[in-house]
Write a protein that holds these residues in place. Structure first.
Motif, short mmCIF file in Angstrom:
data_model
loop_
_atom_site.label_atom_id
_atom_site.label_comp_id
_atom_site.label_asym_id
_atom_site.label_seq_id
_atom_site.Cartn_x
_atom_site.Cartn_y
_atom_site.Cartn_z
N LEU A 268 0.78 -1.25 -0.10
CA LEU A 268 0.00 -0.03 0.01
C LEU A 268 0.74 1.38 -0.06
O LEU A 268 0.71 2.22 -0.72
CB LEU A 268 -0.88 -0.04 1.18
CG LEU A 268 -2.17 -0.70 1.10
CD1 LEU A 268 -3.13 -0.67 2.36
CD2 LEU A 268 -3.07 -0.16 0.02
N ALA A 269 1.97 1.16 0.69
CA ALA A 269 2.92 2.31 0.80
C ALA A 269 3.55 2.74 -0.46
O ALA A 269 3.59 3.79 -0.75
CB ALA A 269 3.60 2.22 1.99
N ARG A 270 3.91 1.52 -1.07
CA ARG A 270 4.61 1.71 -2.59
C ARG A 270 3.67 2.23 -3.56
O ARG A 270 4.15 3.08 -4.40
CB ARG A 270 4.91 0.39 -2.75
CG ARG A 270 6.21 -0.02 -2.38
CD ARG A 270 6.91 -1.31 -3.03
NE ARG A 270 6.09 -2.28 -3.09
CZ ARG A 270 6.23 -3.33 -2.12
NH1 ARG A 270 6.93 -3.28 -0.97
NH2 ARG A 270 5.18 -4.49 -2.59
N ALA A 271 2.34 1.99 -3.22
CA ALA A 271 1.36 2.47 -4.21
C ALA A 271 0.44 3.57 -3.92
O ALA A 271 -0.22 4.15 -4.99
CB ALA A 271 0.26 1.19 -4.52
N SER A 272 0.57 4.29 -2.76
CA SER A 272 0.01 5.27 -2.36
C SER A 272 0.53 6.30 -1.82
O SER A 272 1.34 6.18 -0.72
CB SER A 272 -1.12 4.62 -1.29
OG SER A 272 -1.93 3.67 -1.70
N ASP A 273 0.46 7.67 -2.25
CA ASP A 273 1.10 8.75 -1.67
C ASP A 273 0.74 8.97 -0.32
O ASP A 273 1.55 9.55 0.30
CB ASP A 273 1.31 9.84 -2.90
CG ASP A 273 2.10 11.20 -2.29
OD1 ASP A 273 3.32 10.79 -1.99
OD2 ASP A 273 1.77 12.41 -2.41
N ALA A 274 -0.53 8.81 0.01
CA ALA A 274 -1.17 9.10 0.95
C ALA A 274 -1.56 8.06 1.62
O ALA A 274 -2.21 7.38 1.06
CB ALA A 274 -2.04 10.34 0.94
N LEU A 275 -1.58 7.69 2.93
CA LEU A 275 -2.11 6.69 3.79
C LEU A 275 -2.81 7.15 5.02
O LEU A 275 -2.00 7.69 5.79
CB LEU A 275 -1.11 5.64 4.05
CG LEU A 275 -1.52 4.32 4.71
CD1 LEU A 275 -2.22 3.32 3.88
CD2 LEU A 275 -0.36 3.82 5.46
N GLY A 276 -4.17 6.68 5.04
CA GLY A 276 -4.74 7.11 6.33
C GLY A 276 -4.71 6.18 7.51
O GLY A 276 -4.48 5.00 7.05
N LEU A 277 -4.57 6.85 8.64
CA LEU A 277 -4.53 5.95 9.92
C LEU A 277 -5.71 6.25 10.73
O LEU A 277 -5.96 7.46 11.25
CB LEU A 277 -3.14 6.42 10.76
CG LEU A 277 -2.01 6.07 10.27
CD1 LEU A 277 -0.67 6.09 11.10
CD2 LEU A 277 -1.83 4.28 9.87
N LEU A 278 -6.22 5.31 10.96
CA LEU A 278 -7.81 5.23 11.78
C LEU A 278 -7.12 5.50 13.03
O LEU A 278 -6.95 4.32 13.75
CB LEU A 278 -8.45 4.30 11.47
CG LEU A 278 -9.90 4.02 12.04
CD1 LEU A 278 -10.76 5.42 11.67
CD2 LEU A 278 -10.69 3.10 11.60
#
Length: 364
Positions: A268-278
């Motif tokens: 996910l980190a490789r494919a997504s510039d932004a990552l949400g943390l719940l």
């Protein structure tokens, strides 16, 4: 800053809700009034509530999409938009309330940017239609980490994205992990069952890249949809539950759950510039050594990637999802929420989503 993030049911009477959020806006310090996205249920997105959100610094509204199992005859009080999916084992009938479309219009009419929020594994209507896929002891959770569950989710999401939903700038996609208490440690937020061995539900285990592949499919489907000339495709932001990695130690079988989380997170980190943390405050909201009740926010954002040995996932790539409501939908203490927002900004989070609805796994 990323384009996505630089723009970035309850029975309570609507008037009381509006007054509560206006009071919350007044109570917050200026630092907490900076731009953020507010997450609302469609029926709560009244003109009054939207005005209160805007006064509190919201520049965008994410509306939660809830799938419904349609009755044989529609209730005229709550009209539905129906759609169906043809699967190998037969059709699956689903619906969304037409209020979702009306709420989207009100958001745009208020001069706010529109976003969608969807919880993949946590959809009761899908679970009711395919109960055999539900994770043992975690109803209505259908993990996409099994081959069969992943195919089911990919199918209904593809169908939903081809429905005439108003175009939004951002899709927030949550509930991508295993069901609650997945590793067996009895932590409600632990959703990182070890990826080796047989699954408790008896299905075939998907690879650790299952969540990343689903996100890639969503991006491709959205990019292929017709849009106005020059319009950029909607951004898709996956939402992750930190679980035990946020600070407290609960050793489980040589940290197999942590390794599992890392293996799923890295694609996910490789494919997504932004990552949400719940960030589920009731689970982790413990005062640190300094007595600061929001210290866990800083620890989560700054240490999460380090604990999972993912150094490229720095704090400025995280979207902090902060709870403004308890599990029953009632507003949390305004000062506590403001402190968590301030802590998230100080830790370097690229954006804030203020969840003004009860979040999955949230509890008082």
């Amino acid at each position: 800053m990323d384009r996505v993030l630089s723009r970035p049911r309850g029975a309570r009477p609507l008037l009381r809700l509006a007054l509560a959020w206006i009071a919350l806006a007044i109570a917050w310090p200026a630092a907490a009034l900076a731009q953020h996205t507010s997450l609302l249920a469609p029926e709560a997105a009244t003109a009054e509530r939207l005005a209160a959100c805007k006064a509190a610094g919201a520049v965008a509204i994410a509306l939660r999409i809830e799938l419904l199992a349609p009755p044989a005859v529609d209730d005229p009080v709550r009209p539905l938009h129906r759609f169906s999916i043809v699967l190998e084992d037969g059709p699956l009938e689903l619906a969304i309330a037409r209020e979702l479309f009306l709420a989207a219009g009100r958001v745009r009419g208020a001069g706010l940017e529109l976003a969608w929020w969807i919880e993949v594994a946590n959809q009761a209507a899908v679970a009711a239609g395919r109960p055999r896929f539900v994770a043992p002891g975690a109803a209505p959770w259908i993990p996409l980490t099994s081959v069969e569950g992943g195919r089911l989710h990919a199918a209904w999401l593809e169908a939903l994205l081809h429905e005439p939903l108003p175009r939004a700038a951002t899709w927030y996609v949550a509930a991508l992990q295993e069901g609650p208490r997945a590793c067996g440690c009895d932590e409600l937020t632990c959703q990182s069952a070890p990826l080796d061995g047989a699954r408790a539900d008896g299905f075939r285990r998907a690879g650790p890249e299952a969540a990343a592949l689903l996100i890639e499919q969503l991006r491709a489907t959205l990019a292929a949809q017709p849009a106005a000339a020059g319009a950029t495709p909607p951004a898709v932001v996956p939402i992750w539950v930190p679980g035990c990695e946020s600070g407290h130690e609960a050793p489980q079988g040589k940290h197999r759950c942590r390794r599992s989380c890392a293996l799923q997170l890295r694609p996910l980190a490789r494919a997504s510039d932004a990552l949400g943390l719940l960030l589920l405050a009731p689970q982790f909201g413990k005062a640190g050594a300094s007595g600061d009740g929001a210290a866990w926010i800083d620890a989560t954002l700054r240490q999460f990637a380090t604990r999972l040995e993912t150094p490229t996932l720095t704090a400025d790539r995280f979207v902090a999802i902060v709870e403004a409501c308890g599990a029953d939908g009632s507003a949390r203490d305004a000062k506590a929420v403001a402190a968590e927002v301030t802590a998230a900004r100080a830790a370097g989070a690229r954006a804030i989503v203020l969840a003004e609805v009860a979040l999955p796994l949230g509890r008082s």
